[in-house]
Motif scaffolding. Structure first.
Motif, PDB file in Angstrom:
ATOM      1  N   ARG A  58      17.292  33.813  77.871  1.00 56.98           N
ATOM      2  CA  ARG A  58      16.990  32.550  76.837  1.00 56.98           C
ATOM      3  C   ARG A  58      17.740  31.501  76.521  1.00 56.98           C
ATOM      4  O   ARG A  58      18.923  31.880  76.152  1.00 56.98           O
ATOM      5  CB  ARG A  58      16.392  33.327  75.518  1.00 56.98           C
ATOM      6  CG  ARG A  58      14.889  33.760  75.762  1.00 56.98           C
ATOM      7  CD  ARG A  58      14.235  33.894  74.282  1.00 56.98           C
ATOM      8  NE  ARG A  58      12.926  34.698  74.202  1.00 56.98           N
ATOM      9  CZ  ARG A  58      12.192  34.910  73.323  1.00 56.98           C
ATOM     10  NH1 ARG A  58      12.406  34.429  72.176  1.00 56.98           N
ATOM     11  NH2 ARG A  58      11.017  35.732  73.375  1.00 56.98           N
ATOM     12  N   THR A  60      18.195  28.685  73.971  1.00 57.31           N
ATOM     13  CA  THR A  60      17.520  28.627  72.560  1.00 57.31           C
ATOM     14  C   THR A  60      18.240  27.411  72.004  1.00 57.31           C
ATOM     15  O   THR A  60      19.592  27.517  71.960  1.00 57.31           O
ATOM     16  CB  THR A  60      17.745  29.837  71.861  1.00 57.31           C
ATOM     17  OG1 THR A  60      17.113  30.896  72.479  1.00 57.31           O
ATOM     18  CG2 THR A  60      16.824  29.692  70.550  1.00 57.31           C
ATOM     19  N   PHE A 117      12.734  27.483  73.014  1.00 57.99           N
ATOM     20  CA  PHE A 117      13.458  28.175  73.850  1.00 57.99           C
ATOM     21  C   PHE A 117      12.649  28.043  75.244  1.00 57.99           C
ATOM     22  O   PHE A 117      11.628  27.662  75.375  1.00 57.99           O
ATOM     23  CB  PHE A 117      13.483  29.915  73.773  1.00 57.99           C
ATOM     24  CG  PHE A 117      12.215  30.449  73.666  1.00 57.99           C
ATOM     25  CD1 PHE A 117      11.928  30.969  74.879  1.00 57.99           C
ATOM     26  CD2 PHE A 117      11.600  30.700  72.483  1.00 57.99           C
ATOM     27  CE1 PHE A 117      10.821  31.783  74.879  1.00 57.99           C
ATOM     28  CE2 PHE A 117      10.410  31.348  72.488  1.00 57.99           C
ATOM     29  CZ  PHE A 117      10.171  31.970  73.810  1.00 57.99           C
ATOM     30  N   GLU A 131      10.001  29.467  68.313  1.00 54.58           N
ATOM     31  CA  GLU A 131      10.086  30.705  67.132  1.00 54.58           C
ATOM     32  C   GLU A 131       9.691  31.866  67.604  1.00 54.58           C
ATOM     33  O   GLU A 131       8.903  32.633  67.222  1.00 54.58           O
ATOM     34  CB  GLU A 131       9.086  30.190  65.996  1.00 54.58           C
ATOM     35  CG  GLU A 131       9.521  28.671  65.260  1.00 54.58           C
ATOM     36  CD  GLU A 131      10.662  28.705  64.558  1.00 54.58           C
ATOM     37  OE1 GLU A 131      11.338  29.928  64.498  1.00 54.58           O
ATOM     38  OE2 GLU A 131      11.222  27.565  64.280  1.00 54.58           O
ATOM     39  N   ASN A 132      10.408  32.192  68.751  1.00 50.37           N
ATOM     40  CA  ASN A 132      10.503  33.495  69.439  1.00 50.37           C
ATOM     41  C   ASN A 132       8.799  33.798  69.934  1.00 50.37           C
ATOM     42  O   ASN A 132       8.760  35.078  70.160  1.00 50.37           O
ATOM     43  CB  ASN A 132      10.694  34.833  68.409  1.00 50.37           C
ATOM     44  CG  ASN A 132      11.401  36.088  69.190  1.00 50.37           C
ATOM     45  OD1 ASN A 132      11.930  35.716  70.168  1.00 50.37           O
ATOM     46  ND2 ASN A 132      10.875  37.023  68.539  1.00 50.37           N
ATOM     47  N   GLU A 133       8.016  32.880  69.921  1.00 51.80           N
ATOM     48  CA  GLU A 133       6.617  33.126  70.685  1.00 51.80           C
ATOM     49  C   GLU A 133       6.555  32.142  71.881  1.00 51.80           C
ATOM     50  O   GLU A 133       6.741  31.208  71.882  1.00 51.80           O
ATOM     51  CB  GLU A 133       5.740  32.881  69.534  1.00 51.80           C
ATOM     52  CG  GLU A 133       4.348  32.916  70.037  1.00 51.80           C
ATOM     53  CD  GLU A 133       3.073  32.542  69.063  1.00 51.80           C
ATOM     54  OE1 GLU A 133       2.089  32.851  69.439  1.00 51.80           O
ATOM     55  OE2 GLU A 133       3.644  32.363  67.877  1.00 51.80           O
ATOM     56  N   GLU A 134       6.089  32.890  73.068  1.00 51.65           N
ATOM     57  CA  GLU A 134       5.942  32.300  74.272  1.00 51.65           C
ATOM     58  C   GLU A 134       4.565  31.370  74.225  1.00 51.65           C
ATOM     59  O   GLU A 134       3.636  31.657  73.556  1.00 51.65           O
ATOM     60  CB  GLU A 134       5.713  33.342  75.302  1.00 51.65           C
ATOM     61  CG  GLU A 134       7.036  33.932  75.832  1.00 51.65           C
ATOM     62  CD  GLU A 134       7.228  34.384  77.234  1.00 51.65           C
ATOM     63  OE1 GLU A 134       6.420  33.874  78.072  1.00 51.65           O
ATOM     64  OE2 GLU A 134       7.639  35.531  77.456  1.00 51.65           O
ATOM     65  N   ALA A 166      21.122  33.350  70.841  1.00 54.04           N
ATOM     66  CA  ALA A 166      20.237  34.475  70.682  1.00 54.04           C
ATOM     67  C   ALA A 166      20.825  36.014  70.179  1.00 54.04           C
ATOM     68  O   ALA A 166      21.862  35.958  70.690  1.00 54.04           O
ATOM     69  CB  ALA A 166      19.282  34.448  72.083  1.00 54.04           C
ATOM     70  N   ALA A 170      18.328  39.812  73.201  1.00 55.11           N
ATOM     71  CA  ALA A 170      17.178  38.899  73.180  1.00 55.11           C
ATOM     72  C   ALA A 170      16.660  38.773  74.622  1.00 55.11           C
ATOM     73  O   ALA A 170      15.780  38.259  74.711  1.00 55.11           O
ATOM     74  CB  ALA A 170      17.369  37.909  72.424  1.00 55.11           C
ATOM     75  N   LEU A 172      14.889  38.534  77.778  1.00 59.42           N
ATOM     76  CA  LEU A 172      13.432  39.047  78.097  1.00 59.42           C
ATOM     77  C   LEU A 172      13.701  40.015  79.462  1.00 59.42           C
ATOM     78  O   LEU A 172      14.086  39.581  80.495  1.00 59.42           O
ATOM     79  CB  LEU A 172      12.320  38.032  78.610  1.00 59.42           C
ATOM     80  CG  LEU A 172      12.397  37.144  77.222  1.00 59.42           C
ATOM     81  CD1 LEU A 172      11.382  36.148  77.742  1.00 59.42           C
ATOM     82  CD2 LEU A 172      11.970  37.814  76.089  1.00 59.42           C
TER      83      LEU A 172
END
Length: 398
Positions: A58, A60, A117, A131-134, A166, A170, A172
């Protein structure tokens, strides 16, 4: 003599902005903040990362300075050109030169101090989120034969960007590869397309009557993948209709099919036009899956969400494609894995779950409040996915 340290190329080092005093950008001493100096040059804000990215790593960031009178924008993307060797490169190179891939980050997400991100998957798909959500994936794919550096173009009324480290771990992790097998196409097809097993080739200089069908009805719990011009190179603005029908292709006179696929819903059989895809490129993939309850989800290039349609699961349903425009060829693959219903987010507010179906297109993509607003308010009465006129909003019972 400059005492600036040489950019790190270690993939373990934190991502930082590369210092470049020949552009309209100033980078903070620690490399975490890039600021456009002359705010009157809205488009001269190109800045690069100090090292290449890893797959699924990521990048970010936050927009630090945003004015209110106009929207905030930022281009994000990648380049295969080492920034150490670039001189005189401008934002125009992103669109006109090879080795650059860039996209506008969705405007509705570009608010001040919101954590944003993006990352590049092992398959070359660029995903993004907040905010950490795809939230989805950008169109097209990135060529991964070389090292790739992240890039930003700080644009419009966003004048400063801060990179955010990150937390450890973190990155993926790629999902396990599914086993895809060819899915045969039916021998019945329209006059301007050739079919060979699981591949369909539309005839050159013919832009309509490219209908093809699966050789059998799709099974509940089955997932399909439609590959666009697999193995070819280049970009084009390809087009494709995708849908399902209860009409057995063996009983069909393909000459009776209309040039315009939108007219299929007027036939006496059960026809559902799931989506009209545009701007497809070589090696793009469209995924489709049918759940046990008749929910069909579809996406492009592995994005988290594209759309959902509810169909009559009591019928035998064949998948059909209308290959038109500059899209050619296509091929079908299947993955016989179980597909379950999922609670998806409303594509308008991203807060509530989907709980409505739109009549007549059938798309299920919004919560009730947003669907009514789309029908009778600021949405001008059109489906946000296919732009069909909304005749009614039906609340689904769960």
């Amino acid at each position: 003599m400059s005492t600036e340290a040489a950019p790190s190329t270690s993939v373990e080092s934190p991502m930082r902005f590369r210092h470049n005093r020949h552009q309209n950008i100033r980078v903070s001493h620690d490399g975490t903040v890039a600021r456009r100096v002359n705010s009157s040059f809205f488009s001269r804000g190109l800045v690069f990362g100090t090292r290449p990215v890893k797959a699924n790593e990521r990048v970010t960031f936050k927009l630090m300075e945003v004015t209110d009178n106009l929207g905030a924008f930022v281009y994000v993307g990648f380049t295969s050109h080492n920034p150490d060797n670039l001189k005189g490169v401008t934002c125009q190179h992103l669109a006109t030169h090879s080795g650059y891939w860039s996209w506008f980050f969705p405007k509705d997400l570009c608010t001040q101090n919101t954590l944003l991100f993006f990352y590049l998957s092992a398959e070359g798909v660029v995903h993004y989120g907040v905010e950490n959500e795809e939230k989805g994936a950008f169109d097209g794919r990135v060529k991964q034969a070389e090292l790739l550096w992240p890039l930003f173009s700080i644009f419009g009324n966003s004048s400063a960007v801060r990179l955010v480290d990150a937390p450890r771990g973190a990155e993926l992790r790629p999902k396990p590869n599914r086993k895809l097998v060819p899915m045969k196409l039916h021998s019945t097809h329209s006059r301007n397309v050739r079919v060979c097993k699981n591949a369909a080739q539309r005839l050159d200089a013919k832009y309509s009557q490219g209908y093809v069908f699966t050789d059998r009805s799709i099974k509940p719990g089955e997932a399909l993948t439609i590959q666009i011009s697999p193995g070819l190179k280049g970009r084009f603005a390809g087009l494709l209709h995708l849908g399902v029908t209860s009409c057995d292709p063996a009983s069909l006179d393909s000459d009776d099919l209309p040039d315009n696929a939108n007219c299929l819903v007027d036939r006496p059989e059960y026809w559902v036009l799931i989506c009209d895809f545009s701007d497809l490129n070589c090696n793009d993939e469209i995924g489709l899956c049918l759940s046990e309850t008749g929910q069909i989800g579809f996406h492009v290039n592995g994005s988290k969400f594209k759309g959902v349609v509810h169909v009559d699961a009591t019928l035998h349903l064949w998948v059909f494609l209308s290959v038109y425009g500059t899209t050619q060829p296509v091929q079908l693959l299947t993955c016989p894995e179980q597909v379950k219903d999922e609670e998806k987010e409303c594509v308008v507010c991203y807060d509530n779950v989907i709980e409505t179906a739109l009549y007549r297109c059938g798309h299920t993509c919004m919560c009730f409040e947003c669907a009514v607003e789309q029908w009778q308010g600021k949405g001008d009465g059109h489906c946000p996915l296919c732009r069909a006129v909304i005749r009614d909003v039906i609340k689904l019972n769960k």
